[in-house]
Structure formats: C-alpha cells, structure tokens
Enzyme design. Sequence first.
Site, PDB file in Angstrom:
ATOM      1  N   TYR A  41      81.366  66.042  29.496  1.00  0.00           N
ATOM      2  CA  TYR A  41      81.678  64.625  29.656  1.00  0.00           C
ATOM      3  C   TYR A  41      82.724  64.523  30.764  1.00  0.00           C
ATOM      4  O   TYR A  41      82.696  65.304  31.705  1.00  0.00           O
ATOM      5  CB  TYR A  41      82.123  64.032  28.309  1.00  0.00           C
ATOM      6  N   LYS A 101      55.638  60.774  14.020  1.00  0.00           N
ATOM      7  CA  LYS A 101      54.992  61.252  15.250  1.00  0.00           C
ATOM      8  C   LYS A 101      55.971  62.089  16.061  1.00  0.00           C
ATOM      9  O   LYS A 101      55.608  63.133  16.629  1.00  0.00           O
ATOM     10  CB  LYS A 101      54.525  60.037  16.072  1.00  0.00           C
ATOM     11  N   GLU A 143      51.780  53.735  20.718  1.00  0.00           N
ATOM     12  CA  GLU A 143      51.274  53.979  19.364  1.00  0.00           C
ATOM     13  C   GLU A 143      51.123  52.662  18.612  1.00  0.00           C
ATOM     14  O   GLU A 143      51.971  51.767  18.715  1.00  0.00           O
ATOM     15  CB  GLU A 143      52.276  54.871  18.615  1.00  0.00           C
ATOM     16  N   ASP A 169      46.250  56.368  19.976  1.00  0.00           N
ATOM     17  CA  ASP A 169      45.147  55.771  19.227  1.00  0.00           C
ATOM     18  C   ASP A 169      43.874  55.717  20.063  1.00  0.00           C
ATOM     19  O   ASP A 169      42.771  55.696  19.520  1.00  0.00           O
ATOM     20  CB  ASP A 169      45.515  54.361  18.753  1.00  0.00           C
ATOM     21  N   ALA A 202      33.912  49.690  17.565  1.00  0.00           N
ATOM     22  CA  ALA A 202      34.252  49.463  18.972  1.00  0.00           C
ATOM     23  C   ALA A 202      35.714  49.075  19.113  1.00  0.00           C
ATOM     24  O   ALA A 202      36.076  48.143  19.835  1.00  0.00           O
ATOM     25  CB  ALA A 202      33.351  48.379  19.570  1.00  0.00           C
ATOM     26  N   GLY A 203      36.570  49.822  18.400  1.00  0.00           N
ATOM     27  CA  GLY A 203      38.009  49.636  18.527  1.00  0.00           C
ATOM     28  C   GLY A 203      38.592  50.577  19.560  1.00  0.00           C
ATOM     29  O   GLY A 203      37.870  51.153  20.390  1.00  0.00           O
ATOM     30  N   ALA A 204      39.915  50.752  19.494  1.00  0.00           N
ATOM     31  CA  ALA A 204      40.625  51.530  20.516  1.00  0.00           C
ATOM     32  C   ALA A 204      40.075  52.944  20.662  1.00  0.00           C
ATOM     33  O   ALA A 204      39.819  53.427  21.768  1.00  0.00           O
ATOM     34  CB  ALA A 204      42.112  51.566  20.191  1.00  0.00           C
ATOM     35  N   ALA A 205      39.881  53.635  19.530  1.00  0.00           N
ATOM     36  CA  ALA A 205      39.465  55.034  19.584  1.00  0.00           C
ATOM     37  C   ALA A 205      38.090  55.189  20.215  1.00  0.00           C
ATOM     38  O   ALA A 205      37.889  56.023  21.107  1.00  0.00           O
ATOM     39  CB  ALA A 205      39.477  55.631  18.175  1.00  0.00           C
ATOM     40  N   ASN A 304      39.510  56.927   7.965  1.00  0.00           N
ATOM     41  CA  ASN A 304      40.442  57.392   6.944  1.00  0.00           C
ATOM     42  C   ASN A 304      40.846  56.228   6.055  1.00  0.00           C
ATOM     43  O   ASN A 304      40.917  55.091   6.521  1.00  0.00           O
ATOM     44  CB  ASN A 304      41.685  58.004   7.603  1.00  0.00           C
ATOM     45  N   ASN A 335      44.253  64.131  15.700  1.00  0.00           N
ATOM     46  CA  ASN A 335      45.014  63.863  16.934  1.00  0.00           C
ATOM     47  C   ASN A 335      46.090  64.902  17.201  1.00  0.00           C
ATOM     48  O   ASN A 335      46.454  65.154  18.347  1.00  0.00           O
ATOM     49  CB  ASN A 335      45.708  62.492  16.842  1.00  0.00           C
TER      50      ASN A 335
END
Length: 447
Positions: A41, A101, A143, A169, A202-205, A304, A335
């Site tokens: 410092y 995460k 996320e 995701d 048809a989502g994010a994944a 899931n 993932n």
Amino acid sequence: MSLQKKNWYELAENLHRYYGGKIEVVPKVPLKSFDEFSIWYTPGVAEPCRRIYKALKEQNEDLSFEYTCRWNYAAVISNGTRVLGLGDIGPEAGFPVMEGKALLFKYLGGVDAVPVVINERDPEKFIYIVKALEPSFGAVNLEDIRSPDCFYILERLKEIMEIPVWHDDQDGTALVTIAALINALKLTGRKIEDTKIAIIGAGAANIATYKYLKVLGADPRNVVVVDSKGILHSEREDIEKLKKTNPWKYNITIETNPEKRGGIPEALEGADVVIAASRPGPGVIKKEWIKKMDKDPIVFALANPVPEIWPWEAEEAGAKIVATGRGDFPNQVNNSLGFPAIFRGVLTVRAKKMVDEMFVAAAYAIAEYTEETGMHEKRIVASMDETELYVKESIAVAEKAIELGLARRKLSRSELEAEIRDLIERPKKWVTLGRKFGLIKDYSEDI
C-alpha cells in the site's frame, strides 16, 4: 456424513447459513512484517500506479494485467431475471447462484471469480454498467439473464469490451452439448453435414447450440427447431412479430426446415439426433416418437431436474446414445466441463476477445480427451472430477487465442501447461490445507 441420505434443499439452506457464503478473499503475499504494507500500500503502491498510467498514455499498453490481480479476475454478472429453474427472482435472490458459480470457477479452473449482481433490467443500462466495470476484470461471465435480452447484451458487450465476454446459459450449455455430439456422431458413424437434427426448445441454450452446430458444419436445411408454439418455419403467423421481438429466433425460422410442420412428433420423425433443452419432463418427449427417428438415434434430453424423457424409456424406444443434464445418469451434459477451462485459458494469455474459433477448440479438446480416456456409449463426455480435462481444454483455448492474435501474452505449450496446471491444482491444495489447519470448518452430522 452420507450426502445421499440428505435432502439437498434443506442441506443447502443450513450450510449456506452456517458458512455465511461460499467464497472469501485471502492474501497471496507473505506479509512477514507490518513494514511490508509500505510495499503493498502507501507509499510503495504509487510506483505501479505511475507505470500503469504511463504505459496507457504512451504505449497504449495496459499494465494493470501485470501489476494487479486483474489478470485472473472474472466477473460473474447477473440481474436475476432468469435464475436456474426459478425464473425472475431478482438480483439479491440470485446472488447465491452467482457465488456458487464463482466457487466452481476457482475450484475447477483456478479462476478468481467475483459475483456481481446488478439491479438493472434495461438492457442498455445493464450494458453501460458492465462496460464501466471493465477496468476491474480480465473477463466477464454473464449469467441468468432473461431471453431475448441475453442475446443482445452478449453481442453488444462482445463488440465494445476489450476482454472476453461469455454467457454461460448460452455458450456454456452449447459448448458441452457440441462436445458430446461430436463423440456421439463418431460412435454412430455419422457426419455432421449429413445429420438430421431436431432441436426441442428455442431458448438461450438451444439458440446458441444451433449457432455452433452451423460453425461445426451442420446444414441448416437438416435442422428442425420446435418452440412452445410448434415447429419454426418461414410461413408461421408470428414470423413478422419474431423479426421485431426476437431476431435470433427469426433467423433460425428462415434458415431451417424447408418442409416440416407440426410439433415435437413431426420434428422427430426421421431425425438422427434430438437435442432438447425445454421444460422438465417426463413425457415432453414420448417413447413412440423416438421410435420414429432414424436407426440408432442420439437423444439429448437436457431439462432439469427431470429430463424430457427418462433415459431408460429412450433406450427402450431404440436410442443408441442418451445424454441428460443430471449427474446421476450417464453422459451428463454439464456446463462445469466448459466455463472453468475456457476462462482459465483466456485469462492465462490475457485474451482480448472470445471468438467462435476458441469455442470450437474447447469443444474438440473435451471430445478428444474423452475419446483418449475411454469413450463409449455411456461416456461421450468426461466428468467434472477429471482435472486433466481442464488442463487440456485450457491449453487448447489459450493456444487458439495466441494463434488468432488475441492474446496479450504469448507462451510456449510447455509454459502454458506448467502455469495452467499449477493454477488449476492450487485451489484443491488450499482446501486441503484449510481443512487440515481448521481455516475451513467441516460441517457436522447435526447440520
């Protein structure tokens, strides 16, 4: 304690409260005397500050990656609008997920990840905040952000930031799905360019999975995508609305499926592969529909906590290979096989961007490691306790960043392996030492 005998939700609530969170910040310098604070410092810290400032002004070089922990810092950022299977629960309630995460980042990849939850739902303001945080971090992991906001936010941040940006995701699920598919196609003697693929959800994944299927060589005309309203096709009544509200899904609608109409049964008819990441089952996909697929079909039922069809039902219907998102069944598409190593690789070489070529390098590294260590129908991807997988994957990503000119550091393969291996193994040593000396408390039977 036998964890198998415990209720996971009850145990998690008790232990989160007991430990008051899952991660902490600890010193990495010796601190042999209080005089050393004059180095770490004031007044000593002024010199690295001056050097960083001078290099930025005169050489356009950012020495903050050399003088600070920024080189190994990743932000795990969310606004809590689409958390796990919980939905829009907000940033405070989403914080435990981001902290979890961060724990995985550290333990599996040696990455110092920091959970950052932002109380902002407007995409433009969210982007502004994340961009403003850039000087503190070496990479960003987005996320649990609602769709379709997550697509725009990811694309825009990739454009404007000079550090890698990833949305787990989207990118994380797609990465491990693609790696598993590479091996499943090998085992069934198929080529990606000729494979007929049904995508359920048809989502994010799955929108990200479709993108990377194309990068891998899949023909969009051989792909059929089903959302909650049925098969996507260019004559759907909501096509113009999709063009305005969800251009990412719109592009899939006009690129794929020149012929099929209907729903999931029609999409599966004659397909070689089904990749489902939709709503929890069972019964979302039925046995009789699997029977209408091509010979030796590949079934990825990734919802899931319950997959769209139970693995044994898919096998009874003729499926050659079945994967799910669960660790208690073979072939878990997890993932955690991806993001720790991806970030380890980009942070080690101080990469400026995350691009498709690096994603593909990681996918092939996962697939190749699995093949080298024993690939078969019940093991198309490795498991998260295999440290060597993370080392190999990290090296592949780092080398691709160097090859593409996106790395601030250029290391040889032997240098990369030595540094990456040390960083990946280090957290496990810390946990062992922490438990040995009582710095990390073990929980007891009565928790």
